[in-house]
Design a protein around this motif. Sequence first.
Motif, PDB file in Angstrom:
ATOM      1  N   GLN A  77      14.395 -48.874-107.964  1.00 14.07           N
ATOM      2  CA  GLN A  77      15.708 -49.031-107.329  1.00 14.07           C
ATOM      3  C   GLN A  77      16.552 -50.036-108.097  1.00 14.07           C
ATOM      4  N   HIS A  78      15.923 -51.100-108.527  1.00 15.38           N
ATOM      5  CA  HIS A  78      16.624 -52.151-109.259  1.00 15.38           C
ATOM      6  C   HIS A  78      17.135 -51.621-110.600  1.00 15.38           C
ATOM      7  N   ARG A 119      14.711 -53.735-102.756  1.00 17.07           N
ATOM      8  CA  ARG A 119      16.138 -53.494-102.775  1.00 17.07           C
ATOM      9  C   ARG A 119      16.672 -54.049-104.078  1.00 17.07           C
ATOM     10  N   ALA A 120      17.883 -53.723-104.393  1.00 20.66           N
ATOM     11  CA  ALA A 120      18.503 -54.285-105.586  1.00 20.66           C
ATOM     12  C   ALA A 120      18.685 -55.773-105.401  1.00 20.66           C
ATOM     13  N   ARG A 155       8.482 -49.055-106.465  1.00 21.47           N
ATOM     14  CA  ARG A 155       9.692 -48.479-105.873  1.00 21.47           C
ATOM     15  C   ARG A 155      10.844 -49.486-105.923  1.00 21.47           C
ATOM     16  N   ARG A 188      17.830 -48.560-111.417  1.00 18.47           N
ATOM     17  CA  ARG A 188      18.893 -47.585-111.192  1.00 18.47           C
ATOM     18  C   ARG A 188      20.251 -48.253-110.988  1.00 18.47           C
TER      19      ARG A 188
END
Length: 204
Positions: free
Chosen positions: A116-117, A19-20, A112, A119
């Motif tokens: 995500q981070h 996750r971020a 992945r 982005r």
Amino acid sequence: MSSTGDGTAAGGPIPLHGRASDPTIRRHSAAAPDSVAPDQSDLIGYRGPTACAAAGITYRQLDYWARTGLVEPSVRSAYGSGTQRLYSFRDVVVLKIVKRFLDTGVSLQNIRAAVQHLRAKERADLAQMTLMSDGATVYECSSPDDVVSLLQGGQGIFGIAVGVVWRDVEDALSQLHGERVDTGETLVGHNPADELARRRNRAV
């Protein structure tokens, strides 16, 4: 070392876990280098073969990553017969980073998380960021002290300076074809920063 709003310490390498990073963590980042131009994702797109050439990957890899959702084109997805994916400049940077992580054996789960981070980050933050991995976790390092901290702990074994990748992709794309998103015009051997300059001059 900075602190979060609740008084807990923040700073140092941030581990990415699918996750971020924690939104309560705030970092000071210096201004982005001059070579990092304003976001091109709404102005110029790059077709699959061009993205592959700039990122150093095969079209098979590009297609597989798009179909599995690892790195999807943010400008235009392929839909129906005769349409082609269109990748933004930032997409191509992410593709090149993914390739480097895969080449060093970083797990797909951690890649992945890193995608995500990336982005979620602002362009100025990306220019200052180094991603490091100990094989089990990917960490965000935003200062030389963060990098040293990982190395001293015997953890950081591989690092990617995102700003350097950014400039490498810029150089590669300046020799390749882009496409104006609004008109579909093909731009031959262009530089994204040059296109922005031309648009500004026309507006004056």
